[in-house]
Motif scaffolding. Structure first.
Motif, PDB file in Angstrom:
ATOM      1  N   TYR A  28       0.837  -1.182   0.000  1.00 32.83           N
ATOM      2  CA  TYR A  28       0.000   0.000   0.000  1.00 32.83           C
ATOM      3  C   TYR A  28       0.879   1.241   0.000  1.00 32.83           C
ATOM      4  O   TYR A  28       1.917   1.279   0.661  1.00 32.83           O
ATOM      5  N   CYS A  43      -4.588   6.334   0.974  1.00 31.28           N
ATOM      6  CA  CYS A  43      -3.996   5.006   0.991  1.00 31.28           C
ATOM      7  C   CYS A  43      -4.571   4.223  -0.174  1.00 31.28           C
ATOM      8  O   CYS A  43      -5.785   4.183  -0.374  1.00 31.28           O
ATOM      9  N   CYS A  51      -7.672   1.965  -0.707  1.00 30.25           N
ATOM     10  CA  CYS A  51      -7.730   1.084   0.452  1.00 30.25           C
ATOM     11  C   CYS A  51      -9.107   1.221   1.095  1.00 30.25           C
ATOM     12  O   CYS A  51      -9.581   2.328   1.334  1.00 30.25           O
ATOM     13  N   CYS A  60      -6.599   4.109   8.135  1.00 24.87           N
ATOM     14  CA  CYS A  60      -6.486   2.647   8.125  1.00 24.87           C
ATOM     15  C   CYS A  60      -5.226   2.207   8.862  1.00 24.87           C
ATOM     16  O   CYS A  60      -4.394   3.019   9.252  1.00 24.87           O
ATOM     17  N   HIS A  62      -2.679   0.816   7.685  1.00 20.64           N
ATOM     18  CA  HIS A  62      -1.450   1.134   6.945  1.00 20.64           C
ATOM     19  C   HIS A  62      -0.954   2.528   7.303  1.00 20.64           C
ATOM     20  O   HIS A  62       0.244   2.753   7.456  1.00 20.64           O
TER      21      HIS A  62
HETATM   22 ZN   LIG Z   1      -4.729   1.460   3.954  1.00 15.81          ZN
END
Ligand SMILES: [Zn+2]
Length: 144
Positions: A28, A43, A51, A60, A62
């Protein structure tokens, strides 16, 4: 390769590449910026698929990982200053100090990802004795 193989502070953004938790072949591309009084984030996969976890005002996992790694590499104060966080609290995850309206921005991830790929080509060079200045950001722990 670590969970966050690549993170840098550039163009007013904290940006980098985060490994997928479930699929090692997928990464990602994540970023957070401060623009016009707002914290924006994004993202998406390296194929520019958004995402599912980063939407509305929700960061998120990430982005969580990206911010945590940025703090590890650059220090909390520097990252907080870079994102113009008004009242940083180093005792909590940096995400909780994003006080400005925090919204998902639309921005292509391809430029960030191509930077990542360009850095990767350095790793395939023969071992050199002199440090490569552009690789100063790269975590040395765990790299063989
Ligand atoms: Zn993400």
């Amino acid at each position: 390769m670590g969970k966050v193989p690549y993170v840098e502070l550039v163009d007013g953004k904290v940006q980098g590449v985060v490994s997928s938790g479930s699929d090692i072949a997928r990464v990602y591309v994540s970023w957070v910026s401060f623009t016009d009084g707002e914290h924006l984030f994004g993202c998406s996969t390296n194929n520019n698929r958004p995402c599912g976890g980063a939407a509305g005002n929700h960061l998120c996992k990430h982005l969580d990982s990206l911010l945590a790694e940025a703090v590890t590499m650059y220090g909390y104060d520097r990252v907080a200053r870079y994102l113009k966080i008004e009242s940083p609290n180093p005792d909590t995850h940096l995400r909780f100090s994003l006080t400005a309206p925090c919204i998902a921005g639309s921005r292509s991830a391809s430029s960030i990802f191509s930077r990542f790929l360009r850095y990767l080509t350095y790793l395939e060079q023969p071992v050199a004795t002199a440090p490569v200045p552009e690789l100063h950001w790269f975590p040395t722990v765990g790299v063989k």
